[in-house]
Structure formats: C-alpha cells, structure tokens
Design a protein around this motif. Structure first.
Motif, PDB file in Angstrom:
ATOM      1  N   ASN A   1      -9.794 -37.758  24.895  1.00 22.46           N
ATOM      2  CA  ASN A   1      -9.738 -37.072  23.604  1.00 22.46           C
ATOM      3  C   ASN A   1      -9.593 -35.569  23.828  1.00 22.46           C
ATOM      4  O   ASN A   1     -10.040 -34.765  23.022  1.00 22.46           O
TER       5      ASN A   1
ATOM      6  N   HIS B   1      -8.716 -32.322  21.583  1.00 25.37           N
ATOM      7  CA  HIS B   1      -9.680 -31.821  20.609  1.00 25.37           C
ATOM      8  C   HIS B   1     -10.729 -30.915  21.255  1.00 25.37           C
ATOM      9  O   HIS B   1     -11.694 -30.534  20.591  1.00 25.37           O
ATOM     10  N   LEU B   2     -10.555 -30.598  22.547  1.00 23.04           N
ATOM     11  CA  LEU B   2     -11.511 -29.761  23.254  1.00 23.04           C
ATOM     12  C   LEU B   2     -11.081 -28.301  23.193  1.00 23.04           C
ATOM     13  O   LEU B   2      -9.901 -27.994  23.043  1.00 23.04           O
ATOM     14  N   SER B   3     -12.055 -27.412  23.335  1.00 22.08           N
ATOM     15  CA  SER B   3     -11.757 -25.989  23.279  1.00 22.08           C
ATOM     16  C   SER B   3     -12.484 -25.287  24.422  1.00 22.08           C
ATOM     17  O   SER B   3     -13.704 -25.451  24.545  1.00 22.08           O
TER      18      SER B   3
ATOM     19  N   GLN C   1     -17.181 -24.720  33.031  1.00 17.00           N
ATOM     20  CA  GLN C   1     -16.148 -25.144  32.086  1.00 17.00           C
ATOM     21  C   GLN C   1     -16.037 -26.662  32.061  1.00 17.00           C
ATOM     22  O   GLN C   1     -15.917 -27.267  30.995  1.00 17.00           O
TER      23      GLN C   1
ATOM     24  N   ASP D   1     -18.821 -28.084  30.076  1.00 17.23           N
ATOM     25  CA  ASP D   1     -18.584 -27.874  28.647  1.00 17.23           C
ATOM     26  C   ASP D   1     -17.591 -28.903  28.109  1.00 17.23           C
ATOM     27  O   ASP D   1     -17.807 -29.492  27.045  1.00 17.23           O
ATOM     28  N   TRP D   2     -16.513 -29.143  28.839  1.00 16.71           N
ATOM     29  CA  TRP D   2     -15.534 -30.156  28.400  1.00 16.71           C
ATOM     30  C   TRP D   2     -16.164 -31.543  28.346  1.00 16.71           C
ATOM     31  O   TRP D   2     -15.916 -32.305  27.418  1.00 16.71           O
TER      32      TRP D   2
ATOM     33  N   ARG E   1     -19.347 -32.321  27.865  1.00 16.87           N
ATOM     34  CA  ARG E   1     -20.236 -32.373  26.693  1.00 16.87           C
ATOM     35  C   ARG E   1     -19.425 -32.533  25.401  1.00 16.87           C
ATOM     36  O   ARG E   1     -19.761 -33.346  24.548  1.00 16.87           O
ATOM     37  N   GLN E   2     -18.375 -31.727  25.261  1.00 18.51           N
ATOM     38  CA  GLN E   2     -17.547 -31.804  24.057  1.00 18.51           C
ATOM     39  C   GLN E   2     -16.899 -33.181  23.922  1.00 18.51           C
ATOM     40  O   GLN E   2     -16.899 -33.774  22.837  1.00 18.51           O
ATOM     41  N   ALA E   3     -16.323 -33.667  25.019  1.00 16.86           N
ATOM     42  CA  ALA E   3     -15.608 -34.947  24.985  1.00 16.86           C
ATOM     43  C   ALA E   3     -16.555 -36.103  24.636  1.00 16.86           C
ATOM     44  O   ALA E   3     -16.211 -36.989  23.855  1.00 16.86           O
TER      45      ALA E   3
ATOM     46  N   ALA F   1     -19.185 -35.991  22.866  1.00 14.62           N
ATOM     47  CA  ALA F   1     -19.667 -35.879  21.480  1.00 14.62           C
ATOM     48  C   ALA F   1     -18.614 -36.304  20.461  1.00 14.62           C
ATOM     49  O   ALA F   1     -18.941 -36.494  19.281  1.00 14.62           O
ATOM     50  N   ARG F   2     -17.386 -36.477  20.880  1.00 21.79           N
ATOM     51  CA  ARG F   2     -16.297 -36.858  19.970  1.00 21.79           C
ATOM     52  C   ARG F   2     -16.068 -38.368  20.021  1.00 21.79           C
ATOM     53  O   ARG F   2     -16.472 -39.025  20.968  1.00 21.79           O
TER      54      ARG F   2
END
Length: 139
Positions: free
Chosen positions: A90, A93-95, A122, A125-126, A128-130, A132-133
């Motif tokens: 996904n 959708h990451l930033s 980094q 962070d990716w 964690r973001q991934a 959570a989606r």
C-alpha cells in the motif's frame, strides 16, 4: 534421530525457494537461506518489523516473506542479484513515498543495496504507516 534439512534451492537472482507456509518458521527459513549480506539485511528488516509490531502475522508465498497487520498484508521481501527488494503493498499512500514506482498504482518499492543500507528511521516510519493502513488481502 532428527532428519537433516535439504539445502534450499536459490532461484533466479538468488531468491530462496521456500515452501508456502504461515508463521515465523517459514520466514526464518527464507531469511537463513538468503545469500550473503541479503540474509543479514533481511534479518534486520524482520527484527525491525517485530520490534514495531510484535503481533505481526507472517507467511511465505511465492518464495517471498509477507507481513500483515490487522488490516491485511502490507510488506514483502524478495532477493534479486544485486539488491533486496522491499515491497510496500500500500506504498502509494505513504509519506514520503518509497522511491520505487510500480505498475500497480498502490505499490511502491525500496531496493536495498549492500553498500547503501536504508535509513532505519525512515524505514520504521514507512512500516508503521503501512501497517496502519488497509493492506492487501490477496491470499
């Protein structure tokens, strides 16, 4: 008497041929069979995922380890001749966006080379973001 494990066949690019399986065992078998520095790097990625997401689900499909959080599969790894490819299923959708584009509009890649390890902050962070989606639920 325990039976000795057969050597793992390396496919094109050095990717280990590991039977489909669920859980940490098949993933650890894949990591152990990855050639050279890729094994160490893959173990580092796996360890980072485990530190961030202790309840993560793991599986090996298509000779690649996959990681899932409660909302689906979000990360996989694959060995190529000169690099280890992380696939953020996904990732679009990451930033900020992981650097590697894909034909799939949702997917982004990070290629890790022996002489260019990833920025761990980094990468964390990716991950964690991934996680959570909403992830991929293709298998």
């Amino acid at each position: 008497m325990t039976e000795a494990k057969k050597p793992v066949k390396l496919l094109s690019g050095g990717n280990p041929q590991i039977a489909k399986g669920d859980g940490d065992g098949p993933v650890q078998d894949w990591i152990a069979a990855a050639p050279g520095w890729k094994s160490t790097t893959a173990a580092g990625v796996d360890g980072l995922v485990m530190r961030l997401l202790p309840d993560v689900q793991k599986a090996v499909r298509w000779n690649s380890p996959f990681y899932a959080a409660g909302q689906g599969w979000f990360l996989s790894m694959h060995c190529f001749t000169r690099y280890l490819k992380l696939t953020f299923l996904n990732g679009a959708h990451l930033s900020p966006l992981p650097p590697g584009p894909s034909k799939d509009p949702n997917t982004r890649y990070l290629d890790i080379y022996e002489d260019a390890p990833p920025d761990e902050a980094q990468l964390a962070d990716w991950i964690r973001q991934a996680a959570a989606r909403v992830g991929w639920n293709g298998f």
